[in-house]
Design an enzyme around this catalytic site. Structure first.
Site, PDB file in Angstrom:
ATOM      1  N   LYS A 121     -28.012 -38.118 157.199  1.00 20.58           N
ATOM      2  CA  LYS A 121     -28.211 -36.691 156.915  1.00 20.58           C
ATOM      3  C   LYS A 121     -29.707 -36.383 156.779  1.00 20.58           C
ATOM      4  O   LYS A 121     -30.217 -35.450 157.397  1.00 20.58           O
ATOM      5  CB  LYS A 121     -27.507 -36.331 155.604  1.00 20.58           C
ATOM      6  N   ASN A 122     -30.411 -37.209 156.006  1.00 22.09           N
ATOM      7  CA  ASN A 122     -31.804 -36.880 155.682  1.00 22.09           C
ATOM      8  C   ASN A 122     -32.764 -37.172 156.830  1.00 22.09           C
ATOM      9  O   ASN A 122     -33.940 -36.840 156.753  1.00 22.09           O
ATOM     10  CB  ASN A 122     -32.238 -37.574 154.393  1.00 22.09           C
TER      11      ASN A 122
ATOM     12  N   ARG B  13     -37.519 -26.431 141.494  1.00 27.58           N
ATOM     13  CA  ARG B  13     -37.398 -27.124 142.791  1.00 27.58           C
ATOM     14  C   ARG B  13     -38.776 -27.021 143.457  1.00 27.58           C
ATOM     15  O   ARG B  13     -38.960 -26.237 144.383  1.00 27.58           O
ATOM     16  CB  ARG B  13     -36.340 -26.466 143.670  1.00 27.58           C
TER      17      ARG B  13
ATOM     18  N   ASP C 264     -31.067 -41.526 145.364  1.00 23.65           N
ATOM     19  CA  ASP C 264     -29.797 -41.005 145.888  1.00 23.65           C
ATOM     20  C   ASP C 264     -28.641 -41.971 145.680  1.00 23.65           C
ATOM     21  O   ASP C 264     -27.501 -41.641 145.985  1.00 23.65           O
ATOM     22  CB  ASP C 264     -29.917 -40.679 147.384  1.00 23.65           C
TER      23      ASP C 264
ATOM     24  N   CYS D 260     -39.560 -21.321 141.278  1.00 21.04           N
ATOM     25  CA  CYS D 260     -40.861 -20.935 141.854  1.00 21.04           C
ATOM     26  C   CYS D 260     -41.411 -22.154 142.596  1.00 21.04           C
ATOM     27  O   CYS D 260     -40.755 -23.164 142.717  1.00 21.04           O
ATOM     28  CB  CYS D 260     -41.818 -20.534 140.739  1.00 21.04           C
TER      29      CYS D 260
ATOM     30  N   ARG E 213     -21.262 -31.720 151.955  1.00 22.30           N
ATOM     31  CA  ARG E 213     -22.637 -31.487 152.452  1.00 22.30           C
ATOM     32  C   ARG E 213     -23.204 -32.757 153.065  1.00 22.30           C
ATOM     33  O   ARG E 213     -23.987 -32.707 153.998  1.00 22.30           O
ATOM     34  CB  ARG E 213     -23.558 -31.065 151.298  1.00 22.30           C
TER      35      ARG E 213
END
Ligand code: EPZ
Length: 420
Positions: A22-23, A121, A304, A116, A396
């Site tokens: 995915k990444n 994030r 992860d 922000c 996802r």
């Protein structure tokens, strides 16, 4: 809404194929904005995040088709240089369009991913990086607006290795005038693949996989095809599925070199591993040993995999300490694991996991992608029925995870629910 229902207690056995990363594909897709033409990205995983990135590109005027795990992308009609809040809020990786858009078209308007630029994030490293390359950047009502006549090479030093910021700056710099040095660059395999893809398009990049990446700008690039590397996090997740259920599982179409830190920790926990070039067989011991883990940037133990590791340690024969050094708040899975009977105490960025004899099924709620994976892993070993809600999170980043687990003998199925 959908939920997973799991009846725990089955020892998993059999073989499972790992999907594309995915990444990696989430970086390869926006890289196609750097040259006009047609691209094929092979071994693309069928994920919600790939669909979201496709929507972001379609919004920009790109033609995207996904069939048989092949993405066909045509960028001849790029007409808009914006990524709207509605899409970026669904997936932070949408910010990857910033670098290529400002690098090739001199303009980009990309929504902040949430919060922000400096938190929670943060994207400050992305912004500082493209500013160093000569872009004018302003933050205007939740959007990053970047303008540049022509980007120029620069020396950029990241205070911390950021996967996304390294990818964005690399994509912004390949068409810049002159040499760019990225110091304290990310070394993740997904960033190495992105760099190799850009080289196949005509970019001049050296140092991939090291702390310092050097890019010599070129005048233009051309389309190329690429095959996504296997997903090292999915691989690690399925190895833990074999270990936590006391089973024997073989994962295929993976690249063990990309997750050596995880393999070493699984051996420390007492698992028997047979490691090939593109497969790993794992056999669980009678008892899982407690093993401390501290997450780190590649090639360290991946953040992860932290939630999945805590699930495994929750049934270990003793106490382990899991320290999260990459993200400051990545323990949302812990309260849900405690609902399943785990004994875990969190103190700032440290989780103390006291192994228990058994977990008991309960209703639990997914909060994010890897937290969902840890709840499924715990449900596979918990006694009785576990229901995992809000499984849109898991879709996802894992391709039909329940079907892959069913093929390994797990009693897991998807059900509609109005609970959420
Ligand atoms: C990538 O996210 C991955 N996502 C994440 O995977 C992964 O957890 C993360 O790298 C770390 O390996 C994708 O590749 C799409 P970072 P990214 O920039 O790029 C801070 C998953 O589960 N930071 O390396 O967003 C940041 O807050 C996902 O597949 C800044 O301070 O991660 C974090 O503490 C989750 N300023 C640290 O750096 C910035 O401008 C590392 O983040 C950017 C990041």
């Amino acid at each position: 809404m959908e939920k997973f229902v799991i009846i725990g207690g089955k020892k998993l056995s059999g073989e499972v194929e790992i999907s594309g990363a995915k990444n990696s594909v989430l970086a390869l897709m926006p890289a196609t904005l750097l040259a006009s033409g047609t691209y094929k990205i092979y071994n693309t995983p069928d994920l919600r995040d790939v669909k979201t990135m496709s929507q972001v590109l379609i919004e920009i005027g790109v033609n995207v088709n996904f069939e048989n795990h092949i993405l066909t992308i045509n960028t001849e009609n790029v007409s808009k240089y914006e990524a709207p809040y509605e899409l970026v809020k669904k997936m932070r990786a949408s910010i990857y369009v910033l670098g290529p858009l400002v690098g090739r078209f001199g303009y980009a308007k990309v929504s902040l991913p949430g919060g922000c630029a400096w938190g929670p994030r943060p994207v400050d490293l992305h912004i500082e990086g493209i500013k160093k390359l000569g872009a004018e950047v302003e933050l205007d009502s939740g959007y990053i607006v970047a303008r540049a006549k022509k980007l120029h090479g620069a020396k950029i030093h990241f205070d911390k290795p950021s996967v996304g910021a390294t990818g964005n700056v690399m994509m912004a710099s390949v068409l810049a005038k002159g040499i760019t040095l990225i110091e304290n660059a990310a070394k993740e395999p997904e960033i190495v693949q992105l760099g190799e893809f850009l080289i196949s398009m005509g970019a001049k990049i050296t140092g991939l996989g090291t702390d310092t990446i050097e890019i010599e700008g070129v005048d233009e690039l051309k389309p190329a095809d690429v095959t996504t590397i296997p997903d090292r996090i999915e691989a690690g997740t399925f190895l833990i599925a074999g270990a936590i259920t006391g089973g024997k599982v073989k994962i295929k179409k993976c690249n063990p070199k990309h997750f050596e830190a995880v393999l070493l920790k699984l051996e420390d926990a007492g698992c028997y591993l047979n490691v090939g070039d593109d497969f790993v067989e794992i056999e669980a011991p009678d008892e899982i040993k407690p093993v401390d883990v501290t997450t780190a940037v590649y090639p360290g133990f991946p953040t992860d995999m932290q939630a999945q590791w805590i699930a495994l340690m929750s049934i270990a024969n003793g106490t382990s300490v899991v320290t999260e050094t990459i993200f400051y708040d990545r323990f949302k899975h812990v309260p849900e694991l405690v609902r399943l009977g785990a004994d875990i105490e969190v103190n700032e960025n440290v989780a103390i996991v006291r192994g228990v004899r058994k977990l008991k099924g309960a209703k639990v709620m997914s909060t994010d992608l890897r937290a969902s994976a840890s709840l499924i892993l715990a449900g596979l070993v918990a006694e009785g029925k576990t229901e995992v809600l809000r499984i849109y999170h898991i879709d996802r980043g894992y391709e039909r995870i329940e079907e892959k687990l069913q093929r390994l003998g797990a009693q897991i199925w998807r059900e509609k629910t109005d609970e959420y």
